[in-house]
Design an enzyme around this catalytic site. Structure first.
Site, PDB file in Angstrom:
ATOM      1  CE  LYS A 167      -1.951  -1.408  11.766  1.00  0.00           C
ATOM      2  NZ  LYS A 167      -1.154  -0.336  11.132  1.00  0.00           N
ATOM      3  CE1 TYR A 178      -0.981  -6.397  10.467  1.00  0.00           C
ATOM      4  CE2 TYR A 178      -3.153  -7.106  10.332  1.00  0.00           C
ATOM      5  CZ  TYR A 178      -1.819  -6.060  10.279  1.00  0.00           C
ATOM      6  OH  TYR A 178      -2.644  -4.910   9.402  1.00  0.00           O
ATOM      7  CB  SER A 179      -6.093  -7.777  14.597  1.00  0.00           C
ATOM      8  OG  SER A 179      -6.282  -9.051  15.366  1.00  0.00           O
ATOM      9  CG  ASN A 208      -5.845  -2.561   0.785  1.00  0.00           C
ATOM     10  OD1 ASN A 208      -5.377  -1.297   0.514  1.00  0.00           O
ATOM     11  ND2 ASN A 208      -6.700  -2.124   1.513  1.00  0.00           N
ATOM     12  CB  THR A 252      -6.135  -3.651  10.163  1.00  0.00           C
ATOM     13  OG1 THR A 252      -6.472  -4.806   9.727  1.00  0.00           O
ATOM     14  CG2 THR A 252      -5.257  -3.609  11.059  1.00  0.00           C
ATOM     15  CG  ASP A 253     -11.420  -4.821   8.251  1.00  0.00           C
ATOM     16  OD1 ASP A 253     -10.021  -5.417   8.141  1.00  0.00           O
ATOM     17  OD2 ASP A 253     -11.959  -4.831   7.095  1.00  0.00           O
ATOM     18  CD  GLU A 254      -6.991  -8.651   9.151  1.00  0.00           C
ATOM     19  OE1 GLU A 254      -6.388  -9.465  10.645  1.00  0.00           O
ATOM     20  OE2 GLU A 254      -7.101  -8.060   7.965  1.00  0.00           O
ATOM     21  CB  THR A 314       7.168  -3.017  13.267  1.00  0.00           C
ATOM     22  OG1 THR A 314       9.009  -3.027  13.094  1.00  0.00           O
ATOM     23  CG2 THR A 314       7.072  -2.058  12.215  1.00  0.00           C
ATOM     24  CG  LEU A 350       1.123   3.220   4.879  1.00  0.00           C
ATOM     25  CD1 LEU A 350       1.671   4.844   4.520  1.00  0.00           C
ATOM     26  CD2 LEU A 350       0.224   2.800   3.845  1.00  0.00           C
ATOM     27  CG  ASP A 399      -9.872 -22.709   9.122  1.00  0.00           C
ATOM     28  OD1 ASP A 399      -9.333 -21.557   8.990  1.00  0.00           O
ATOM     29  OD2 ASP A 399     -11.103 -22.511   9.809  1.00  0.00           O
ATOM     30  NE  ARG A 400      -4.942 -16.798   8.882  1.00  0.00           N
ATOM     31  CZ  ARG A 400      -5.040 -15.204   8.063  1.00  0.00           C
ATOM     32  NH1 ARG A 400      -5.865 -14.861   8.258  1.00  0.00           N
ATOM     33  NH2 ARG A 400      -3.907 -15.588   7.199  1.00  0.00           N
ATOM     34  CB  ILE A 403      -0.634  -0.020   1.509  1.00  0.00           C
ATOM     35  CG1 ILE A 403      -1.685  -1.441   1.144  1.00  0.00           C
ATOM     36  CG2 ILE A 403      -1.977   1.182   0.845  1.00  0.00           C
ATOM     37  CD1 ILE A 403      -2.456  -1.366   2.463  1.00  0.00           C
ATOM     38  CG  ASN A 418     -11.518 -16.132   2.292  1.00  0.00           C
ATOM     39  OD1 ASN A 418     -11.558 -15.183   2.596  1.00  0.00           O
ATOM     40  ND2 ASN A 418     -10.933 -16.923   4.244  1.00  0.00           N
TER      41      ASN A 418
HETATM   42  P1  NAD Z   1       3.345  -4.356   3.396  1.00  0.00           P
HETATM   43  O1  NAD Z   1       3.968  -5.751   4.767  1.00  0.00           O
HETATM   44  O2  NAD Z   1       3.134  -4.602   2.438  1.00  0.00           O
HETATM   45  O3  NAD Z   1       4.369  -3.287   4.118  1.00  0.00           O
HETATM   46  C1  NAD Z   1       5.078  -2.948   4.914  1.00  0.00           C
HETATM   47  C2  NAD Z   1       6.217  -2.211   4.685  1.00  0.00           C
HETATM   48  O4  NAD Z   1       6.043  -1.378   6.597  1.00  0.00           O
HETATM   49  C3  NAD Z   1       7.611  -3.350   3.753  1.00  0.00           C
HETATM   50  O5  NAD Z   1       7.935  -2.142   2.737  1.00  0.00           O
HETATM   51  C4  NAD Z   1       8.788  -3.192   4.978  1.00  0.00           C
HETATM   52  O6  NAD Z   1       9.536  -3.148   4.679  1.00  0.00           O
HETATM   53  C5  NAD Z   1       7.859  -1.494   6.046  1.00  0.00           C
HETATM   54  N1  NAD Z   1       8.561  -1.960   7.602  1.00  0.00           N
HETATM   55  C6  NAD Z   1       8.026  -2.730   8.308  1.00  0.00           C
HETATM   56  N2  NAD Z   1       8.817  -2.628   9.522  1.00  0.00           N
HETATM   57  C7  NAD Z   1       9.297  -0.977   9.070  1.00  0.00           C
HETATM   58  C8  NAD Z   1       9.991  -0.115  10.422  1.00  0.00           C
HETATM   59  N3  NAD Z   1      10.477  -1.230  11.532  1.00  0.00           N
HETATM   60  N4  NAD Z   1      10.622   0.489   9.918  1.00  0.00           N
HETATM   61  C9  NAD Z   1      10.245   1.237   8.786  1.00  0.00           C
HETATM   62  N5  NAD Z   1       9.383   0.558   7.748  1.00  0.00           N
HETATM   63  C10 NAD Z   1       9.213  -0.885   8.501  1.00  0.00           C
HETATM   64  O7  NAD Z   1       2.816  -3.765   3.913  1.00  0.00           O
HETATM   65  P2  NAD Z   1       0.815  -2.959   3.801  1.00  0.00           P
HETATM   66  O8  NAD Z   1      -0.206  -4.228   2.711  1.00  0.00           O
HETATM   67  O9  NAD Z   1       1.595  -2.124   2.608  1.00  0.00           O
HETATM   68  O10 NAD Z   1       0.509  -2.466   4.832  1.00  0.00           O
HETATM   69  C11 NAD Z   1       0.899  -1.083   4.995  1.00  0.00           C
HETATM   70  C12 NAD Z   1      -0.089  -0.985   6.887  1.00  0.00           C
HETATM   71  O11 NAD Z   1      -1.599  -0.911   5.742  1.00  0.00           O
HETATM   72  C13 NAD Z   1       0.594  -1.401   7.919  1.00  0.00           C
HETATM   73  O12 NAD Z   1       0.351  -0.523   8.644  1.00  0.00           O
HETATM   74  C14 NAD Z   1      -1.184  -1.917   7.603  1.00  0.00           C
HETATM   75  O13 NAD Z   1      -1.500  -3.013   8.856  1.00  0.00           O
HETATM   76  C15 NAD Z   1      -1.884  -1.247   7.413  1.00  0.00           C
HETATM   77  N6  NAD Z   1      -2.931  -2.406   6.799  1.00  0.00           N
HETATM   78  C16 NAD Z   1      -3.187  -2.941   5.702  1.00  0.00           C
HETATM   79  C17 NAD Z   1      -3.921  -3.880   4.744  1.00  0.00           C
HETATM   80  C18 NAD Z   1      -3.937  -4.701   3.328  1.00  0.00           C
HETATM   81  O14 NAD Z   1      -4.830  -5.355   3.449  1.00  0.00           O
HETATM   82  N7  NAD Z   1      -2.999  -5.282   3.155  1.00  0.00           N
HETATM   83  C19 NAD Z   1      -5.720  -3.328   4.980  1.00  0.00           C
HETATM   84  C20 NAD Z   1      -5.707  -2.290   5.753  1.00  0.00           C
HETATM   85  C21 NAD Z   1      -4.942  -1.472   6.820  1.00  0.00           C
HETATM   86  P1  TYD Z   2      -5.561 -12.690   3.861  1.00  0.00           P
HETATM   87  O1  TYD Z   2      -4.807 -12.628   2.706  1.00  0.00           O
HETATM   88  O2  TYD Z   2      -3.859 -13.513   4.856  1.00  0.00           O
HETATM   89  O3  TYD Z   2      -5.162 -12.144   4.800  1.00  0.00           O
HETATM   90  P2  TYD Z   2      -5.881 -11.261   6.244  1.00  0.00           P
HETATM   91  O4  TYD Z   2      -6.018 -13.065   7.301  1.00  0.00           O
HETATM   92  O5  TYD Z   2      -5.398 -10.261   6.711  1.00  0.00           O
HETATM   93  O6  TYD Z   2      -7.404 -11.318   6.037  1.00  0.00           O
HETATM   94  O7  TYD Z   2      -6.050 -14.130   4.090  1.00  0.00           O
HETATM   95  C1  TYD Z   2      -7.599 -13.347   3.346  1.00  0.00           C
HETATM   96  C2  TYD Z   2      -8.445 -14.556   3.989  1.00  0.00           C
HETATM   97  O8  TYD Z   2      -8.064 -15.612   3.091  1.00  0.00           O
HETATM   98  C3  TYD Z   2      -8.346 -15.224   5.417  1.00  0.00           C
HETATM   99  O9  TYD Z   2      -9.130 -14.935   5.618  1.00  0.00           O
HETATM  100  C4  TYD Z   2      -7.701 -16.115   5.203  1.00  0.00           C
HETATM  101  C5  TYD Z   2      -7.266 -17.066   3.956  1.00  0.00           C
HETATM  102  N1  TYD Z   2      -5.917 -17.921   3.161  1.00  0.00           N
HETATM  103  C6  TYD Z   2      -6.527 -18.964   3.064  1.00  0.00           C
HETATM  104  O10 TYD Z   2      -7.697 -19.145   2.673  1.00  0.00           O
HETATM  105  N2  TYD Z   2      -5.531 -19.612   2.297  1.00  0.00           N
HETATM  106  C7  TYD Z   2      -4.420 -18.859   1.872  1.00  0.00           C
HETATM  107  O11 TYD Z   2      -3.331 -19.073   1.669  1.00  0.00           O
HETATM  108  C8  TYD Z   2      -4.170 -17.628   2.153  1.00  0.00           C
HETATM  109  C9  TYD Z   2      -2.968 -16.967   2.718  1.00  0.00           C
HETATM  110  C10 TYD Z   2      -5.474 -16.465   3.384  1.00  0.00           C
END
Ligand code: NAD
Ligand code: TYD
Length: 354
Positions: free
Chosen positions: A162, A158-159, A188, A133-135, A99, A80, A289-290, A12, A257
């Site tokens: 956050k 993780y959640s 996303n 995040t919504d999590e 982090t 981010l 399952d997770r 992102i 999913n």
């Molecule tokens: P990502 O894992 O793709 O990228 C995270 C980035 O943060 C990486 O470039 C990593 O090198 C950098 N990073 C990690 N630790 C660091 C540190 N200590 N100092 C500086 N940089 C550091 O993550 P993303 O999916 O792009 O998510 C970005 C943000 O958005 C996160 O805060 C995440 O919680 C939030 N978010 C993500 C989603 C999603 O679906 N991906 C949804 C909602 C919110």
């Molecule tokens: P993920 O992309 O890890 O996002 P988040 O856990 O943050 O929502 O997973 C999205 C959904 O897909 C989640 O319900 C877990 C499921 N999942 C699978 O079923 N198989 C997979 O290999 C992965 C990575 C996720």
């Protein structure tokens, strides 16, 4: 404005940096630790722009933050930087605590010290946007949606990390008057997403003819948003959000999913048919399952729609098609990752060990 974007080499973050450089007049300093999830290749198109600069470092490093802030003299931060994968947080929560919690705390301290040195007019415009995040809201039953006043109830390491960071950011707003903003967004997807996440993982495994691992029965629901819609929302909140407010961001695109993966398979059947009339959906495989798998997420985004005029532009079906096309056309980007950082193995089944 001069903005420090942290985590700008991630999925992102890189979409946000590309948007800020291409579509606005802001100047961006990207501070990123370059963890396994980062890719500077995602920023190749902006790397020579005079409004873009990069510093390799961690948000946990207060001395570095002080130097960067003193030199760049920012008008705002968009945070981010984070560890973001639920499965990895199950295997090893330490980096998530370091982090997401301690790093956010260090960044808040650096921002607060900076704001206190700013002249009144610049202080009035300064913003600290924390991307979350919504999590943090936990898991929904069959009905209802998360709104800004939903109580926090995080369930994964993780959640929980956050959620802790959101509380710290909120506290700095209320206690020290730091002009903070928090956004809580749904899942996303889109170009440049690291292939540990469901959608890119399944695209890449399908292309390799490997099984597509669906956790449990595939009935867990996520609310999907195309990444470019998210970065437009972040820019809107940063520029026009009210300090100390939270904004939920989501695309009204709830999907099970199993239906997400079937959609990816259908698009691939059209764009890159398999040999011998086989279908990609034949590769779907139900796996263990997770642990603690949240059942359903859904976002009520009516506040940002009504108050800031943002709405998503990309439908789920069009977004999935664009994403699949991107992965087909950008094999170099993800093949580098498969060669160096992650080979598609199952994560998140181990007990926490550090
Ligand atoms: P990502 O894992 O793709 O990228 C995270 C980035 O943060 C990486 O470039 C990593 O090198 C950098 N990073 C990690 N630790 C660091 C540190 N200590 N100092 C500086 N940089 C550091 O993550 P993303 O999916 O792009 O998510 C970005 C943000 O958005 C996160 O805060 C995440 O919680 C939030 N978010 C993500 C989603 C999603 O679906 N991906 C949804 C909602 C919110
Ligand atoms: P993920 O992309 O890890 O996002 P988040 O856990 O943050 O929502 O997973 C999205 C959904 O897909 C989640 O319900 C877990 C499921 N999942 C699978 O079923 N198989 C997979 O290999 C992965 C990575 C996720």
């Amino acid at each position: 404005m001069k903005i420090i974007v942290t985590g700008g080499a991630g999925f992102i973050g890189s979409a946000l940096v590309r948007h800020l450089i291409d579509e606005t007049t802001h100047t961006v300093l990207n501070l990123d630790k370059l963890t396994y999830a980062a890719s500077l290749a995602s920023l190749a198109c902006v790397s020579h722009n005079p409004r873009y600069s990069f510093v390799h470092g961690s948000i946990c490093d207060s001395a570095l933050l002080e130097r960067v802030v003193a030199t760049f003299d920012p008008d705002g931060f968009i945070n981010l930087a984070a560890e973001t994968h639920v499965d990895r947080s199950i295997d090893g929560p330490v980096a998530f605590i370091d982090t997401n919690i301690n790093g956010t705390f260090r960044l808040l301290q650096a921002a607060q010290a900076h704001v206190e040195r700013l002249p009144t007019d610049r202080r009035a415009r300064f913003r600290f946007l924390h991307v979350s995040t919504d999590e943090v809201y936990g898991s929904l039953g069959e009905t209802g949606k998360f709104h800004e006043a939903t109580p926090y109830d995080p369930r994964s390491p993780y959640s929980a990390s956050k959620a802790a960071s959101d509380h710290l950011v909120s506290a700095w707003g209320h206690t020290y008057g730091l002009p903070i903003l928090i956004t809580n967004c749904s899942n996303n997807y889109g170009p440049y997403q690291f292939p540990e996440k469901l959608i890119p993982l399944c695209i890449i495994k399908a292309l390799a003819g490997e099984e597509l691992p669906i956790y449990g029965r595939g009935e867990n629901i996520r609310d999907w948003l195309y990444v470019d819609d998210h970065v437009r929302a972040l820019t809107t909140v940063f520029e026009r959000g009210i300090p100390c407010q939270t904004y939920n961001i989501g695309g009204d695109a709830e999907r099970r999913n199993i239906d997400v993966v079937r959609r990816i398979c259908a698009v691939l059947d059209t764009l890159r048919p398999r040999d011998g009339g086989k279908h990609y959906a034949d590769l779907i495989s139900f796996v263990a399952d997770r642990p603690g798998h949240d059942a359903r997420y859904a976002i009520d985004a009516s506040k940002i729609r009504a108050e800031l005029g943002w709405s998503p532009e990309q439908s789920f079906d069009a977004g999935i098609e664009a994403t699949v096309k991107w992965y087909l056309e950008n094999e170099d980007w993800w093949e580098d990752i498969l060669a160096q950082n992650y080979k598609g193995e199952r994560l998140g089944l181990k007990r926490a060990h550090g």
